[in-house]
Design a protein around this motif. Structure first.
Motif, PDB file in Angstrom:
ATOM      1  N   MET A  21       0.840  -1.184   0.000  1.00 55.64           N
ATOM      2  CA  MET A  21       0.000   0.000   0.000  1.00 55.64           C
ATOM      3  C   MET A  21       0.883   1.245   0.000  1.00 55.64           C
ATOM      4  N   ILE A  22       0.632   2.154  -0.934  1.00 57.11           N
ATOM      5  CA  ILE A  22       1.461   3.344  -1.077  1.00 57.11           C
ATOM      6  C   ILE A  22       1.058   4.418  -0.081  1.00 57.11           C
ATOM      7  N   PHE A  23      -0.234   4.597   0.136  1.00 56.99           N
ATOM      8  CA  PHE A  23      -0.690   5.517   1.184  1.00 56.99           C
ATOM      9  C   PHE A  23      -2.014   5.042   1.753  1.00 56.99           C
ATOM     10  N   TYR A  24      -2.327   5.530   2.957  1.00 54.87           N
ATOM     11  CA  TYR A  24      -3.572   5.208   3.643  1.00 54.87           C
ATOM     12  C   TYR A  24      -4.089   6.490   4.287  1.00 54.87           C
ATOM     13  N   LYS A  25      -5.395   6.741   4.121  1.00 54.60           N
ATOM     14  CA  LYS A  25      -5.972   7.975   4.642  1.00 54.60           C
ATOM     15  C   LYS A  25      -6.824   7.685   5.883  1.00 54.60           C
ATOM     16  N   TRP A  26      -6.424   8.291   6.997  1.00 62.45           N
ATOM     17  CA  TRP A  26      -7.211   8.229   8.241  1.00 62.45           C
ATOM     18  C   TRP A  26      -8.155   9.431   8.192  1.00 62.45           C
ATOM     19  N   SER A  27      -9.479   9.166   8.074  1.00 67.23           N
ATOM     20  CA  SER A  27     -10.398  10.291   7.848  1.00 67.23           C
ATOM     21  C   SER A  27     -11.774  10.005   8.435  1.00 67.23           C
ATOM     22  N   ASN A  28     -12.632  11.029   8.340  1.00 67.73           N
ATOM     23  CA  ASN A  28     -14.032  10.958   8.776  1.00 67.73           C
ATOM     24  C   ASN A  28     -14.184  10.669  10.266  1.00 67.73           C
ATOM     25  N   ARG A  29     -13.164  11.009  11.028  1.00 71.16           N
ATOM     26  CA  ARG A  29     -13.257  10.865  12.484  1.00 71.16           C
ATOM     27  C   ARG A  29     -12.720  12.121  13.156  1.00 71.16           C
ATOM     28  N   GLU A  30     -13.183  12.339  14.342  1.00 67.50           N
ATOM     29  CA  GLU A  30     -12.806  13.543  15.079  1.00 67.50           C
ATOM     30  C   GLU A  30     -11.675  13.234  16.052  1.00 67.50           C
ATOM     31  N   ILE A  31     -10.636  14.049  15.985  1.00 67.31           N
ATOM     32  CA  ILE A  31      -9.514  13.869  16.904  1.00 67.31           C
ATOM     33  C   ILE A  31      -9.852  14.569  18.207  1.00 67.31           C
ATOM     34  N   LYS A  32      -9.834  13.817  19.282  1.00 69.95           N
ATOM     35  CA  LYS A  32     -10.222  14.340  20.594  1.00 69.95           C
ATOM     36  C   LYS A  32      -9.000  14.746  21.407  1.00 69.95           C
ATOM     37  N   LYS A  33      -9.284  15.393  22.498  1.00 59.17           N
ATOM     38  CA  LYS A  33      -8.232  15.765  23.446  1.00 59.17           C
ATOM     39  C   LYS A  33      -7.610  14.495  24.016  1.00 59.17           C
ATOM     40  N   GLY A  34      -6.287  14.472  24.072  1.00 59.25           N
ATOM     41  CA  GLY A  34      -5.584  13.295  24.580  1.00 59.25           C
ATOM     42  C   GLY A  34      -5.275  12.251  23.521  1.00 59.25           C
ATOM     43  N   SER A  35      -5.577  12.547  22.255  1.00 65.41           N
ATOM     44  CA  SER A  35      -5.309  11.580  21.180  1.00 65.41           C
ATOM     45  C   SER A  35      -3.803  11.446  20.941  1.00 65.41           C
ATOM     46  N   LYS A  36      -3.444  10.276  20.425  1.00 67.81           N
ATOM     47  CA  LYS A  36      -2.048   9.972  20.130  1.00 67.81           C
ATOM     48  C   LYS A  36      -1.861   9.752  18.630  1.00 67.81           C
ATOM     49  N   LEU A  37      -0.713  10.150  18.147  1.00 68.13           N
ATOM     50  CA  LEU A  37      -0.326   9.860  16.762  1.00 68.13           C
ATOM     51  C   LEU A  37       0.819   8.861  16.791  1.00 68.13           C
ATOM     52  N   GLY A  55       0.675  20.037   7.954  1.00 71.42           N
ATOM     53  CA  GLY A  55       1.990  19.706   8.486  1.00 71.42           C
ATOM     54  C   GLY A  55       2.393  18.298   8.089  1.00 71.42           C
ATOM     55  N   VAL A  56       3.708  18.080   7.962  1.00 69.45           N
ATOM     56  CA  VAL A  56       4.257  16.772   7.601  1.00 69.45           C
ATOM     57  C   VAL A  56       5.186  16.321   8.719  1.00 69.45           C
ATOM     58  N   PHE A  57       4.982  15.090   9.207  1.00 72.46           N
ATOM     59  CA  PHE A  57       5.774  14.551  10.312  1.00 72.46           C
ATOM     60  C   PHE A  57       6.428  13.257   9.846  1.00 72.46           C
ATOM     61  N   GLU A  58       7.758  13.232   9.906  1.00 73.76           N
ATOM     62  CA  GLU A  58       8.526  12.145   9.297  1.00 73.76           C
ATOM     63  C   GLU A  58       9.192  11.215  10.302  1.00 73.76           C
ATOM     64  N   ASP A  59       9.414  11.666  11.530  1.00 75.74           N
ATOM     65  CA  ASP A  59      10.130  10.843  12.509  1.00 75.74           C
ATOM     66  C   ASP A  59       9.199   9.825  13.135  1.00 75.74           C
ATOM     67  N   GLU A  60       9.663   8.571  13.174  1.00 73.23           N
ATOM     68  CA  GLU A  60       8.841   7.523  13.781  1.00 73.23           C
ATOM     69  C   GLU A  60       8.723   7.738  15.286  1.00 73.23           C
ATOM     70  N   GLY A  61       7.629   7.234  15.839  1.00 73.41           N
ATOM     71  CA  GLY A  61       7.422   7.346  17.290  1.00 73.41           C
ATOM     72  C   GLY A  61       5.954   7.594  17.633  1.00 73.41           C
ATOM     73  N   GLU A  62       5.689   7.853  18.927  1.00 66.51           N
ATOM     74  CA  GLU A  62       4.335   8.134  19.422  1.00 66.51           C
ATOM     75  C   GLU A  62       4.290   9.562  19.938  1.00 66.51           C
ATOM     76  N   TYR A  63       3.284  10.324  19.493  1.00 67.07           N
ATOM     77  CA  TYR A  63       3.209  11.746  19.811  1.00 67.07           C
ATOM     78  C   TYR A  63       1.846  12.077  20.419  1.00 67.07           C
ATOM     79  N   ASP A  64       1.849  13.001  21.370  1.00 73.66           N
ATOM     80  CA  ASP A  64       0.607  13.559  21.896  1.00 73.66           C
ATOM     81  C   ASP A  64       0.162  14.658  20.926  1.00 73.66           C
ATOM     82  N   ILE A  65      -1.002  14.507  20.363  1.00 76.50           N
ATOM     83  CA  ILE A  65      -1.439  15.422  19.310  1.00 76.50           C
ATOM     84  C   ILE A  65      -1.609  16.840  19.833  1.00 76.50           C
ATOM     85  N   GLU A  66      -2.183  16.977  21.047  1.00 74.04           N
ATOM     86  CA  GLU A  66      -2.456  18.312  21.581  1.00 74.04           C
ATOM     87  C   GLU A  66      -1.179  19.097  21.844  1.00 74.04           C
TER      88      GLU A  66
END
Length: 331
Positions: A21-37, A55-66
């Motif tokens: 798979m070349i790309f995948y789109k995460w969509s049609n959902r609401e990002i809430k407070k406390g969500s993780k990327l 914005g474009v984020f390239e470094d692997e890992g887990e991020y707090d969205i807020e």
């Protein structure tokens, strides 16, 4: 209050990841407070708002969205999460690896060639490499209307125009139609450049293209093999002569009695004459015999060979054929 916040929390990640798979789109959902990327190795995450890159984020890992993501977004820096409200954005995950794909012509390509009405039907196969290199073009042309995109989609897009490109680069002036493998590097390079121009508009770069083999029909391949074995590649007349000789020798050439026998005899005589001519050309010149040598009679030759003295007793011989003293034969 934290209990409700945890209920609304979610994880933004590439769900059901596939290696093709070349790309995948995460969509049609609401990002809430406390969500993780979550960004895994070989992935980039692109935040989109109304179809535009935030914005474009390239470094692997887990991020707090807020706290770690929103402050870096283009127009959403001032966004504040409320108790029961979130942020509706799309996140596009892109596979950053280089893909390697096998290809092959579905049908033979008729390459124009002198002496072959309709052209020579040739098949080819090989591999090509590609990767995503322009996110803006990818989103504008593909990701804006699709939720995912597979390697097979790119392969179909390329093979739909590959026959035309093969025809273009194989038919270049000066190409030996019976030894295309010798020109495979130049053919591959030309096709790669053309494909790269074609796919640039959707944000994909062709990083490599390789023709592994060209395949001819059995009759053409047999002709090439026989021509090569006789060192006569490209000389159709000689090939036909050799084919006729082989057919006669193997008994495969059957004909109408006397006519066939006469044709075989004449061909055999021609071949014999050619062999004799070749032998004569290869034989070194012999020294010519002078007329003086030819004028000597056998008697003169015998007299030149008769000794003046007997080799047995030493008596002078004169012109006798035998020694008068011991009877020794002198010639």
């Amino acid at each position: 209050m934290s209990f409700f916040r945890n209920q609304f929390a979610n994880v933004v990640e590439w769900e059901e990841f596939r290696d093709d798979m070349i790309f995948y789109k995460w969509s049609n959902r609401e990002i809430k407070k406390g969500s993780k990327l979550i960004i895994r190795p070989g992935q980039d995450a692109i935040f989109l708002n109304n179809g535009k890159i935030e914005g474009v984020f390239e470094d692997e890992g887990e991020y707090d969205i807020e706290s770690q993501i929103i402050p870096f977004l283009s127009t959403l820096k001032g966004f504040k999460f409320g108790f029961n409200s979130g942020m509706r954005v799309e996140v596009l995950f892109v596979n950053t690896k280089e893909f390697n794909v096998k290809w092959g012509t579905r049908n033979p390509i008729n390459i124009p060639s002198p002496g072959f009405p309709g052209g020579i039907p040739i098949r080819a196969n090989g591999t090509f490499n590609f990767k995503v290199n322009d996110y803006i073009a990818l989103i504008d042309k593909i990701a804006g209307v699709k939720d995912s995109y597979l390697v097979e989609d790119v392969r179909i897009r390329i093979t739909s125009i590959l026959d035309q490109l093969l025809m273009k680069w194989i038919s270049k002036e000066g190409r030996d139609m019976f030894n295309l493998q010798a020109n495979s590097f130049e053919i591959s390079k030309g096709i790669q450049e053309d494909l790269d121009m074609q796919l640039m508009e959707i944000g994909i770069s062709i990083t490599g293209f390789n023709v592994m083999s060209f395949n001819y029909p059995k009759e053409i391949q047999d002709m090439i093999n026989k021509n090569a074995s006789y060192g006569m590649v490209g000389n159709i007349d000689k090939y036909q002569q050799i084919s006729m000789i082989d057919g006669m020798a193997s008994g495969k050439m059957k004909g109408g009695g006397t006519a066939t026998d006469m044709a075989g005899m004449m061909m055999g005589m021609n071949i014999a004459n050619q062999m004799m001519n070749q032998m004569n050309q290869n034989t070194p010149n012999q020294p010519a015999v002078s007329q003086d040598d030819q004028s000597h009679s056998p008697q003169q030759t015998a007299e030149q060979k008769r000794p003046n003295f007997c080799p047995n007793c030493g008596t002078k011989t004169g012109n006798a054929n035998f020694c008068s003293n011991c009877g020794q034969k002198l010639i």
